[in-house]
Scaffold this motif. Structure first.
Motif, PDB file in Angstrom:
ATOM      1  N   ILE A 246       1.043  -1.341   0.210  1.00  0.00           N
ATOM      2  CA  ILE A 246      -0.116   0.059  -0.035  1.00  0.00           C
ATOM      3  C   ILE A 246       1.035   1.287   0.052  1.00  0.00           C
ATOM      4  CG2 ILE A 246      -1.640   1.355   1.161  1.00  0.00           C
ATOM      5  CD1 ILE A 246      -2.623  -1.342   0.068  1.00  0.00           C
ATOM      6  N   SER A 247       0.493   2.210  -0.833  1.00  0.00           N
ATOM      7  CA  SER A 247       1.511   3.332  -0.929  1.00  0.00           C
ATOM      8  C   SER A 247       0.966   4.214   0.256  1.00  0.00           C
ATOM      9  CB  SER A 247       1.073   4.199  -2.155  1.00  0.00           C
ATOM     10  OG  SER A 247      -0.172   4.704  -2.338  1.00  0.00           O
ATOM     11  N   SER A 249       0.113   7.490   0.082  1.00  0.00           N
ATOM     12  CA  SER A 249      -1.408   8.148  -0.370  1.00  0.00           C
ATOM     13  C   SER A 249      -2.531   7.259  -0.139  1.00  0.00           C
ATOM     14  CB  SER A 249      -1.259   8.603  -1.949  1.00  0.00           C
ATOM     15  OG  SER A 249      -1.226   7.342  -2.635  1.00  0.00           O
ATOM     16  N   THR A 250      -2.518   5.963  -0.329  1.00  0.00           N
ATOM     17  CA  THR A 250      -3.627   4.867  -0.142  1.00  0.00           C
ATOM     18  C   THR A 250      -3.794   4.771   1.414  1.00  0.00           C
ATOM     19  OG1 THR A 250      -3.124   3.702  -2.169  1.00  0.00           O
ATOM     20  CG2 THR A 250      -4.372   2.660  -0.523  1.00  0.00           C
ATOM     21  N   PHE A 253      -5.965   7.719   2.172  1.00  0.00           N
ATOM     22  CA  PHE A 253      -7.256   7.593   1.906  1.00  0.00           C
ATOM     23  C   PHE A 253      -7.958   6.402   3.224  1.00  0.00           C
ATOM     24  CE2 PHE A 253      -5.914   8.788  -2.660  1.00  0.00           C
ATOM     25  CZ  PHE A 253      -7.145   9.901  -2.698  1.00  0.00           C
ATOM     26  N   SER A 299      -5.846  -8.245   1.320  1.00  0.00           N
ATOM     27  CA  SER A 299      -4.836  -7.261   0.920  1.00  0.00           C
ATOM     28  C   SER A 299      -3.479  -7.789   0.703  1.00  0.00           C
ATOM     29  CB  SER A 299      -5.158  -5.963   1.380  1.00  0.00           C
ATOM     30  OG  SER A 299      -4.379  -5.842   2.665  1.00  0.00           O
ATOM     31  N   MET A 307      -4.861  -2.575  -7.400  1.00  0.00           N
ATOM     32  CA  MET A 307      -6.158  -1.777  -6.896  1.00  0.00           C
ATOM     33  C   MET A 307      -7.164  -2.578  -5.970  1.00  0.00           C
ATOM     34  SD  MET A 307      -9.027  -0.361  -9.548  1.00  0.00           S
ATOM     35  CE  MET A 307      -7.660   0.824 -10.412  1.00  0.00           C
ATOM     36  N   ALA A 310      -5.746  -2.208  -2.687  1.00  0.00           N
ATOM     37  CA  ALA A 310      -5.961  -0.810  -1.994  1.00  0.00           C
ATOM     38  C   ALA A 310      -7.495  -0.778  -1.500  1.00  0.00           C
ATOM     39  CB  ALA A 310      -5.692   0.184  -2.897  1.00  0.00           C
ATOM     40  N   ILE A 314      -8.666  -0.385   2.395  1.00  0.00           N
ATOM     41  CA  ILE A 314      -9.609   0.968   2.624  1.00  0.00           C
ATOM     42  C   ILE A 314     -10.899   0.332   3.296  1.00  0.00           C
ATOM     43  CG2 ILE A 314     -11.004   2.854   1.625  1.00  0.00           C
ATOM     44  CD1 ILE A 314      -8.628   3.100  -0.262  1.00  0.00           C
TER      45      ILE A 314
END
Length: 429
Positions: A246-247, A249-250, A253, A299, A307, A310, A314
């Motif tokens: 996971i980045s 930025s993710t 989110f 995940s 995707m 991610a 989330i």
């Protein structure tokens, strides 16, 4: 909602708004902006937690003897000094001392504000009052974080000083708002004198530790806070970045999804839980979080696209948010309803201390989450199932009204005996 409760909730929301400006950026501020490195940034978090752990054992008795209003005001001033000092500090020692003061001030506010809410509510309205508090806190934190993210610039230390200054001002605003609150009865030393013979003798902590239902609730609370809040920005984040790819930025989110789920679901969830048994609601949270951890594990398996991983991550954070929305009108009111007369501050402080201990130990999950990811997931699946088991076990120790305060409505004559039993239980259990 009375004028006193409105002011308490408004002050609480403004404080959360100020805290939201700084919480996401403390690590970056210490490690990069002040160029003190990761070790010092970690020590700042330790100092923050240490301040809470040192202050909370003394807080409950002061609240019960002097009332929550002066405690909130004193804690707000201490936190304000800590915040502005942190924003101006450049060396290791000043930063650690500032974090210590800020951590102590913020920690002391929690049980004091909770006690104010208890004093301004009844068992039948308390559930909704604490749900509103949690909603306003998350809304304030989310808005503060969003605005703070637009202000910060790692190349400009002054931008971080501005954030900490805003936080400091919000603490002073809280003190000002609370100073105008007229409590239902004037706090005084006599309010802390036991009014029931069962409370006589022994220290507040001794009586609390003899109260088996409260001890079980504290154990349950520790497991809840360790398995959820303690993992958000530590073990679960390490699992996501290392095992699931996971980045950052993710991850941002995912945290936003958590806050969004709370804000959107809070009052929908409240309608579903406020007339149901609290022990079963908490047990259901354990089941929901079990599913969240299983989805997190998916995940990290690497069987799908980036995707899908991610989206699963989330979803995990969103499910945690739904569970939190179910707990907010459940745990805090239950602590208040278990507290004998004159000991609400003591009980709230004890539960806040349990939470801080769980948060302090939460980072222990980082090496497991990063190094042995599937073992990490397996451990917390079992822990979440343990939450459900502990909650159902706790339910057997609660009176019908403690477990389901909605029974108070329409049956005023039937609740006197259960309440008397609840007050007497701390010593007899």
């Amino acid at each position: 909602m009375g004028a006193a409760m409105r002011r308490i909730q408004a002050g609480n929301a403004l404080t959360a708004f100020g805290i939201g400006f700084t919480v996401p950026f403390l690590y970056i501020y210490v490690a990069q902006v002040r160029d003190l490195g990761a070790a010092t940034a970690t020590c700042a978090f330790v100092a923050f937690a240490l301040g809470a752990l040192l202050a909370l054992p003394l807080t409950g008795r002061i609240i019960d003897r002097r009332g929550p209003v002066p405690v909130v005001m004193g804690a707000a001033v201490a936190a304000s000094v800590g915040a502005i000092s942190l924003g101006l500090s450049t060396g290791v020692v000043p930063i650690l001392l500032s974090a210590l003061a800020l951590g102590a001030g913020q920690a002391v506010m929690q049980p004091a504000l909770a006690t104010m809410i208890v004093w301004c509510s009844t068992p039948s309205t308390r559930t909704r009052a604490f749900a509103l508090q949690f909603f306003m806190q998350n809304l304030g934190l989310g808005i503060g974080g969003l605005i703070g993210g637009q202000i910060v610039d790692v190349t400009r230390p002054g931008s971080f000083t501005l954030l900490f200054s805003i936080e400091a001002v919000m603490f002073l605003v809280l003190a000002g708002v609370i100073a105008t609150v007229r409590m239902p009865h004037a706090p005084s030393i006599k309010d802390a004198v036991p009014k029931d013979p069962a409370q006589a003798g022994g220290s507040g902590w001794k009586r609390l530790l003899e109260h088996k239902a409260m001890v079980q609730l504290c154990v349950l609370g520790f497991v809840i806070f360790f398995a959820c809040y303690g993992q958000f920005e530590s073990g679960l984040a390490a699992f996501g970045t290392e095992a699931a790819g996971i980045s950052p930025s993710t991850l941002g989110f995912a945290l936003a999804a958590n806050t969004g789920a709370i804000v959107v679901a809070q009052f929908v969830v409240l309608r579903l839980v406020e007339k149901r048994r609290r022990s079963r609601v908490i047990a259901l949270v354990g089941v929901i979080w079990t599913g969240a951890w299983l989805i997190a594990g998916f995940s990290g398996l690497g069987h799908g696209s980036a995707m899908m991983a991610a989206a699963a991550f989330i979803t995990t954070y969103a499910l945690f948010g739904i569970g939190e929305a179910m707990l907010s009108p459940t745990l805090a009111p239950l602590v208040a309803d278990l507290a004998p007369e004159g000991s609400v501050g003591q009980y709230n402080s004890a539960f806040a201390l349990v939470k801080q201990m769980a948060l302090a130990l939460g980072p222990l999950g980082v090496p497991v989450g990063a190094g042995v990811p599937m073992l990490y997931i397996g451990i917390f699946v079992v822990v979440s199932l343990g939450i459900a088991w502990l909650a159902l076990r706790l339910g057997k120790r609660l009176t019908p009204v403690q477990d389901n305060p909605s029974l108070l409505k329409g049956a005023p004559a039937a609740v006197a005996a259960p309440r008397a039993a609840a007050v007497a239980e701390p010593v007899s259990a």
